[in-house]
Every structure is written in structure tokens, then in C-alpha cells.
Design an enzyme around this catalytic site. Structure first.
Site, PDB file in Angstrom:
ATOM      1  N   ASP A   1       0.860  -1.188   0.000  1.00  0.00           N
ATOM      2  CA  ASP A   1       0.000   0.000   0.000  1.00  0.00           C
ATOM      3  C   ASP A   1       0.893   1.234   0.000  1.00  0.00           C
ATOM      4  O   ASP A   1       2.059   1.153   0.376  1.00  0.00           O
ATOM      5  CB  ASP A   1      -0.829   0.046   1.293  1.00  0.00           C
TER       6      ASP A   1
ATOM      7  N   ASP B   1      -4.649  -2.834   4.756  1.00  0.00           N
ATOM      8  CA  ASP B   1      -5.194  -2.388   6.039  1.00  0.00           C
ATOM      9  C   ASP B   1      -6.721  -2.386   6.070  1.00  0.00           C
ATOM     10  O   ASP B   1      -7.325  -2.450   7.119  1.00  0.00           O
ATOM     11  CB  ASP B   1      -4.658  -0.987   6.413  1.00  0.00           C
TER      12      ASP B   1
ATOM     13  N   ASP C   1      -9.297  -5.501   1.713  1.00  0.00           N
ATOM     14  CA  ASP C   1      -8.007  -6.112   1.367  1.00  0.00           C
ATOM     15  C   ASP C   1      -7.946  -7.574   1.814  1.00  0.00           C
ATOM     16  O   ASP C   1      -7.020  -8.298   1.444  1.00  0.00           O
ATOM     17  CB  ASP C   1      -6.848  -5.358   2.053  1.00  0.00           C
TER      18      ASP C   1
END
Length: 851
Positions: free
Chosen positions: A501, A808, A812
Site C-alpha cells: 500500500d 489495512d 483487502d
């Protein structure tokens, strides 16, 4: 000795055990299953020990290698592997507790229906009896929550009446001082449950000596000692037996101490996993507390991905959907509103936002009862552990064969008179050698054979690997990584790519608004409100104050204002405060009718607000270019609406310029609406979609989120080690590109072209074969949805990569589950993401991922 399938670590497979659930959960929204392609590749049909991945392995596979294993000491060999029998027992206990609760609930509903038919005024609720300092007792609260008794709630005066009885405030929560907390804990209990005590060192010592080979050696030592002392006297006769006994004692003590220390390590890791940090509102301020500190009367905000930490009642909720499968066993999403306001501890928030009033905690909840009943640690296996069991089985069979051959040959030689003592005399002469001498010699020969078995069968070999991995778990804890799955320690060394990310992992997640456009005017500095028309300022403040999941606490003593929420929300709220926003006044003077929570697929969130004059404003906030695409007008800095068509190029250039400076661009827009067009019934309102077109653009802000120090070095280390770092973000591709250049993921601007830099929607439109080809070249993916991340992980794995993924958000979870190593974020990560991951990065830092 035969191949074992009746080990004490349970080799029976659970038909409804945890592994089956895990596999079921790996079917993703796009219809792809995490196991569709991999199940056949997991096991070599000729070699049950050749399991390439145990992460999503079906129970049949795990059962096969256990049945194929040659084992003398099952309790030692199968320690810290998944106990399939315990898994089955755990599911049975769960279903018993669920069934018990459902029977009580059904009986209560039947009784209430009967009472309604009789049209009696009496209710099924016992009269309110005071509980210490409160006008309601613990039993009534527990009964109401467990039975989901809505008539009891109504008798207390609904949620508002119940909060008054519990001396709580629906907006400000409890006071939260030490005396108040202590009183509540004494009256209603704490949010903890009695944990099963870990096994003591004596228990490990008791288990260690119960190894079949050690028992044989103990018997051999005892007999050898007796015969030795009888034949050679006490002074020299104890040598053989004594040395065997000492060796056995040493093995027992070392094994027990090693296992005991390891069990303490696993207990500490489990305690760390269960210590969830969450937000609570106390005294009007939003604070972070441990799940164990929650008390009855607490007001808790809920958002997508959170775990419901205690039983409670819904205060307010917008599109709030709860996944109750962990408690009911049915994977059905349940929508919560004032008709179904009860929330069960241990369930997950699947969608929406809301807030709850806690009514039962700890052992007084079904979840607490469940957790107190079942043992947490049932172990797991890693691919290397399984392979080493195969090695141990092979060596064991060879060792046993050799030992049996040695025993037969030595006994044959002895009884046929082919062995001589030190003086050259034949050791056995039929009819001459005494029975005690023959028995003594036979025992010595038997001891030699048993010793060969003990040495040759490496029962502790797989366990030694487990202990080594557990040691690395302890080391990783110091490096801010909490390992949830042991096999991740083994797999991560062979990772070939990391899909990371951007926000919070590569960047600091400390956001501030550094640029702002209102109309065509760029504010310089961005918080200069003097150039803004009062109507524009009012709309900015109203849109920010109501369309947020954050909160602002202004201390009565005039101390520093506290802003809470996600980093993006905090940045925008802080900017509005500098523009002069009065958060409390706006929230109290306008009323929220409906909320569309921020969604990572749509990249925006909206809210419908009823104004004091009964007008309605619909406010939207989200990714700048997406919100801009739904606008037909913009407000200039004088408060006049202008057509946006001629100015779209200007706004797009402003967004691109900010993105090129690695700023996150957020647009704020609104539109007016008629109150009579909005459904009045709650069930119709829940299905109503907020109008998201013909919006009026109010402002665009650029938010700076600086690169984490040390990230560039960490990326360089990865690249040198042959591990490719890929950035997958929901942010604007231009912003992602700028951050990638800053972090060293992209080496130069020449590299920043397609397919190295790609948009999520472009990638998802490729065919499966094309995705496999393109995936190898992708370095940065912008505007990606969680499903795009999943498709990328699947494409890379099919191309032979060993993939580590960071995530997070709740969405996901499929990608984290599918990856070889799923890394979730400890600070920003939701509980759903953490549960799907293998390792939790406690400080959210990319440098910790590389470590």
C-alpha cells in the site's frame, strides 16, 4: 510398530472445522476461489509429505500426511501442529452454545407472541431491580442482550432511557474517571473472560517421559541396574544402568523445559493478538482503549471492518450490516436498525457506520462464554515441518529395520556361542550359563537395539524446526512484527515480490492540507478564509462537519482542541477549523438523514443533511477527479454558481499539478434536494441511494503525506536482494507516481509509463492471460480497487512469484488471504484485515516489512 493414524494429537478431520471455513472464505466477490488453481498443486499424489503450501490446505491433505507418518512418540512429534480433533471439538462446542442461545431466544419469542395474542398489558420482562448504583441489574441486562428482547428495551425507554439508567450519554459517553469505571466493573463485570491456564512445567515433565522409547530405556536401566549390582556389586554394578538412567533423565528435562518455554511464548503471542485497540467516546472525547477496558455504558463508534467488542444496542447506524457468522454459524449479513438493534460481541462490521451502547461485557456475552470454553492455541504446520515429518518417517523406518536386524543378529550370535568375554571365554554355553547371566546379556543386547531406535528415529526433528521458527517469531516481535501464522516465518525468506500500500506504509500517514482551490481561486495560505464569501465558507464547513467519521473535542477549560478520526479526516477537519468552523454548532443545528459511507470501490462518501429551514443538502467528498466527473457546476469564491464545462480543464490541471507534487487530492461538492423526494419510512430510506450527479463543486484540497524516513533505503535493500517492490494504491496515479519516484520504487520518469504505471480499471479489463503477462511489468497501480489487488496477486502467483501483500482495509482481506504472506497494518488496519493476514506490522512501517 506400524504407521500411525491414531496419534494423540488427533488425526481425525473436521468436516466443519476451521480450515473448511478458511477455504470457504477464500471465495471472492469476483467469483474466483483462492484454491481453484492451487488445490491440485498442493500435494504430490505419490508423496503426502510434499505440501507446497499449508496456508489454505484442505483438511484431507493435512490428514493424509499424519496417516502416512511413522511415529513412536505422537505427543512430541505432533506438538504445535494443527490438532484436527480439537478443531472438531471446538466447532461442536460452538454449535452447542449457539443452539442453547437460539433455543432460549425462540422460547422467548414464542412467549411474547402468545402474550400479544392475549392482548395483556403484562410483559415478559421482570420489573427493573436496582443493580448497586444503577436502576437496572446485571441479570436483566444480560437476559435482554442474549435473548435480543426488544420489549425489554422498550420498557427501559429505548436506547435513550437505557443510557440514562446506565448513567451514560449517547453523544458524550460515560465520564470515564477511575471511580466511575470501578463502579461499573463492580456492578456489571469486566470485558475479560477466564482463560484456561497454561500447562505447568510438571505437566511437560510428565508428558516428556511418556515416550515409548524412553519408557523401554527406563525399564532397561532399572533391570540393568538390579542385575549389575547383583552380579558385580554396588561399586561397579551401577555403571551401565546408571548411565542409561542419567541420559534418559537429561532428555526428559531438556525436552520439558524447551517445550514449557515455547508454550509461554505462544501464550504471550495469543494475548497480544487478542488485545485489540479500539475507539470509545468518554466525556465527549474519542479515545483509544484496549478491548479489555470496555465497560457497560460505554459508547463505541463502529465502522466497516471493526469487531463488535461487547454485546450492546445500536444508537445510530447508517447502512450498518453485521457479519454474524462467527456466532450464528450462518454466513448471512444482518442489517441493523431500530427494529433489530441488538449487536453481538465477536461479530464483524461488514458495511456502514454507526455507534453502540454497551450492555454486557466479558463472560456475560455469548462470545465471552465461547472464548472461555474453547482453547485458543491448536497449533498449525508449515511446509518444512510436514516435509521433515516425511524425512523422520523414512529415517525411523530405516532405523527400526536396522535395530531389529541388530537385535536378531546379536541374540543369534550370543545364544549360538559365537561371542566371547574380555578373557576370551565363550559367553553362553547351553546348560552351564546361569539364567540370570543369560537374562542380563539379553537385556544389554536389547538396550543396544533400543538405543539405535532412540538415536535413529528423529521424533524431535520437526519440533526443532518449530522451535527455531518460534525463536524467529520472538525476534520479529522486537522488530515490530506480530506473527499470526508460523508458516509465514518460513515463507517470507523466499518472497520474490512485495505488493505494498502507499498510504501509511510507504508514507507517514501524518496528513496536512497544503493547497486549496475554492472556485477558480487558489487560497494562499490554504487556510486564508478572508477571501471567501460567507455562503461558500458555510457550505465548506457544513460539508466537512457532517460528512465525516471523525470527531472534534473542545475542552471546557480552553485547552487544545482534539481532532480524531482517520488521517485524511483529521487533515480536512483541522483545515476547516482554521477556516473558522464551529463543529458542535453545525452538528446540532442540522440533522443527518442518510449516509453513504466512504467506499474504496467508489472512492467517495456522501451524506444527506436536513437544514433548519427544512431544506436538504447532499454533501459528497472523495477522490478529486471522480467527484469532479459528477459535477455540472462550481461555486466561485463570491458564492455564485457557474457552469463547470468550460473550466473542467482548469480543475483537471490543478488536480494533476497537486498530484505531481505527491499530494492526495480530495474534492468537496454538494447539491440541494427536496425533502418530499426523500423516503420517510426507515426501511425505504435504507434502500434509497444518495443522488450523486449534477453536483456543485465547492473546493479541492491537496493533502501532503510525507514519505517515511528509511523507506528509500528499505526499497533499495529489497531491489538488491532481488525482491521487486510494487505499489498498489487507491490514490490518483499521478500522486502514486510521484511518491514512487520519491521512494525509489520508480527509478526515473522514463520508467513511469504504461504498463509500469497502470490504472486499476485498465488492468481489470485485460483477459486472464494478458493479466499474467502485464502483472510482471507493473511497478505502480493507481486508482485500484481491492478486487484489482486480488487479481494482481493471483496473476503474479500464477507466474511463479512468491507474493507478500500489505493491506489495512476490510476489502483487502481476500488479497491478504490469497497471498503467500499477508501483512496487515497494526495501527490503521481493521480487525477483518488482521484476521486474514499472516503477520501484523505493529508500526505500519515499510522498513519493518523489509526486516
Amino acid at each position: 510398530m506400524t504407521t500411525t493414524d491414531t496419534t494423540s494429537r488427533g488425526s481425525t478431520s473436521s468436516s466443519n472445522g476451521l480450515l473448511t471455513v478458511t477455504i470457504a472464505s477464500s471465495t471472492h466477490p469476483n467469483g474466483l476461489s483462492a484454491n481453484d488453481d492451487d488445490d491440485d498443486l498442493l500435494v504430490d499424489p505419490d508423496d503426502p509429505f510434499n505440501i507446497t503450501q499449508t496456508k489454505n490446505a484442505p483438511p484431507q491433505t493435512l490428514k493424509r500426511w499424519r496417516q502416512a507418518a511413522f511415529v513412536l512418540n505422537a505427543s512430541r512429534r505432533f506438538r504445535y501442529t494443527l490438532d484436527l480433533k480439537k478443531e472438531e471439538e471446538k466447532e461442536q462446542k460452538k454449535s452447542m452454545i449457539r443452539a442453547h442461545a437460539l433455543v432460549i431466544r425462540a422460547a422467548l419469542l414464542f412467549r411474547l407472541a402468545g402474550e400479544r395474542q392475549l392482548v395483556t398489558r403484562s410483559t415478559s420482562v421482570a420489573p427493573t431491580t436496582p443493580g448497586g448504583d444503577y436502576a437496572v441489574g446485571l441479570e436483566q441486562l444480560v437476559s435482554m442482550s442474549k435473548n435480543q428482547n426488544i420489549s425489554a428495551l422498550q420498557q427501559y425507554g429505548g436506547v435513550k432511557g437505557l443510557s440514562d439508567i446506565l448513567k451514560s450519554d449517547l453523544d458524550k459517553g460515560i465520564s470515564g474517571d477511575d471511580v466511575d469505571l470501578s463502579t461499573r466493573k463492580n456492578a456489571f463485570g469486566t470485558n475479560t473472560y477466564p482463560r484456561k491456564k497454561g500447562r505447568s512445567l510438571w505437566r511437560f515433565l510428565w508428558e516428556a517421559w511418556q515416550d515409548l522409547t524412553l519408557i523401554i530405556l527406563i525399564i532397561a536401566a532399572a533391570v540393568s541396574l538390579v542385575l549389575g549390582i547383583k552380579t558385580e556389586g554396588l561399586e561397579e554394578g551401577w555403571y551401565d544402568g546408571g548411565s542409561i538412567a542419567f541420559a534418559v533423565l537429561l532428555v526428559i528435562v531438556v525436552t520439558a523445559v524447551s517445550d514449557y518455554r515455547q508454550s509461554l511464548q505462544f501464550q504471550n503471542l495469543n494475548a497480544e493478538k487478542q488485545n485489540i485497540q479500539l475507539e470509545a467516546i468518554r466525556g465527549g472525547r474519542t479515545i483509544k482503549i484496549s478491548i479489555f477496558e470496555i465497560v457497560v455504558g460505554d459508547v463505541l463508534p463502529l465502522k466497516i471492518g471493526d469487531q463488535v467488542p461487547a454485546d450492546g444496542v445500536l444508537i445510530t447506524g447508517h447502512s450498518l450490516a453485521i457479519d454474524e457468522s462467527s456466532m450464528t454459524g450462518e454466513s448471512k449479513i444482518v442489517h441493523k436498525d431500530q427494529k433489530a438493534p441488538f449487536l453481538m460481541s465477536g461479530c464483524k462490521v461488514a458495511d456502514g457506520v454507526g455507534s453502540m451502547l454497551v450492555t454486557s461485557v466479558g463472560i456475560n456475552t455469548e462470545w465471552g462464554l465461547l472464548m472461555a470454553t474453547i482453547s485458543e492455541d491448536t497449533g498449525e504446520e508449515t511446509p518444512l515441518q510436514v516435509r521433515l515429518n516425511g524425512v523422520a518417517t523414512f529415517i525411523g523406518i530405516v532405523g527400526l529395520t536396522v535395530a531389529a536386524a541388530v537385535l536378531v543378529v546379536l541374540l543369534g550370535r550370543y545364544f549360538s556361542g559365537n561371542t566371547k568375554d574380555l578373557d576370551g571365554k565363550v559367553q553362553f554355553v547351553a546348560g552351564v550359563t546361569s539364567i540370570s547371566d543369560a537374562v542380563d546379556a539379553s537385556i544389554k543386547i536389547f538396550t543396544i537395539a533400543v538405543t539405535i531406535v532412540v538415536v535413529a528415529v528423529p521424533e524431535g526433528l520437526p519440533l526443532a524446526v518449530t522451535l527455531t521458527l518460534a525463536y524467529s517469531m520472538r525476534k520479529m516481535m522486537a522488530d515490530k512484527a506480530l506473527v499470526r501464522r508460523l508458516s509465514a516465518c518460513e515463507t517470507m525468506g523466499s518472497a520474490t515480490t512485495i505488493c505494498s500500500d502507499k498510504t501509511g506504509t510507504l508514507t507517514l500517514n501524518q496528513m496536512t492540507v497544503v493547497e486549496a482551490y475554492v472556485g477558480r481561486k487558489k487560497l494562499d495560505p490554504p487556510d486564508d478564509s478572508s477571501k471567501l464569501h460567507s455562503e461558500v465558507l458555510s457550505l465548506i464547513n457544513e460539508g466537512i462537519a457532517q460528512n465525516t467519521t471523525g470527531n472534534i473535542f473542545v475542552p471546557k477549560d480552553g485547552g487544545e482542541v482534539e481532532v480524531s478520526g482517520s488521517p485524511t479526516e483529521k487533515a480536512i477537519l483541522s483545515w476547516a477549523l482554521k477556516l473558522g468552523m464551529n463543529f458542535e454548532l453545525i452538528r446540532s443545528s442540522t440533522k443527518i438523514i442518510h449516509v453513504f459511507p466512504f467506499n474504496s470501490e467508489k472512492k467517495r462518501g456522501g451524506v444527506a443533511v436536513k437544514l433548519p429551514d427544512s431544506g436538504v443538502h447532499i454533501h459528497w467528498k472523495g477522490a478529486a477527479e471522480i467527484v469532479l466527473g459528477t459535477c455540472t457546476q462550481y461555486l466561485d469564491s463570491d458564492g455564485h454558481r457557474q457552469s463547470i464545462e468550460e473550466e473542467k480543464a482548469f480543475f483537471k490541471k490543478a488536480i494533476d499539478d497537486m498530484a505531481a507534487q505527491s499530494l492526495r487530492c480530495v474534492a468537496i461538492a454538494y447539491r440541494s434536494y427536496e425533502l418530499d423526494k426523500i423516503p420517510s419510512k426507515e426501511e425505504d430510506l435504507d434502500k434509497w441511494t444518495l443522488p450523486e450527479h449534477e453536483l456543485v463543486l465547492v473546493a479541492i484540497v491537496g493533502i501532503k503525506d510525507p514519505c517515511r524516513p528509511g523507506v528509500k533505503e528499505a526499497v533499495r535493500l529489497c531491489t538488491e536482494a532481488g525482491v521487486k517492490v510494487r505499489m498498489v494504491t487507491g490514490d490518483n496515479p499521478q500522486t502514486a507516481k510521484a511518491i514512487a519516484l520519491e521512494c525509489g520504487i520508480l527509478v526515473s520518469t522514463e520508467d513511469a509509463v504504461e504498463p509500469n504505471v497502470i490504472e486499476g480499471k485498465t488492468f481489470r479489463q485485460f483477459s486472464e492471460k494478458e493479466r499474467e503477462e502485464v502483472a510482471k511489468k507493473i511497478t505502480v497501480m493507481g486508482r485500484s480497487s481491492p478486487n484489482d489487488k486480488l487479481l494482481l496477486v493471483q496473476a503474479l502467483r500464477k507466474g511463479g512469484e512468491v507474493v507478500a501483500v500489505t493491506g489495512d482495509g476490510t476489502n483487502d482481506a481476500p488479497a491478504l488471504h490469497e497471498a503467500d504472506i499477508g501483512l496487515s497494518m497494526g495501527i490503521q488496519g481493521t480487525e477483518v484485515a488482521k484476521e486474514s493476514s499472516d503477520i501484523i506490522i505493529l508500526d505500519d512501517n515499510f522498513a519493518s516489512v523489509v526486516k
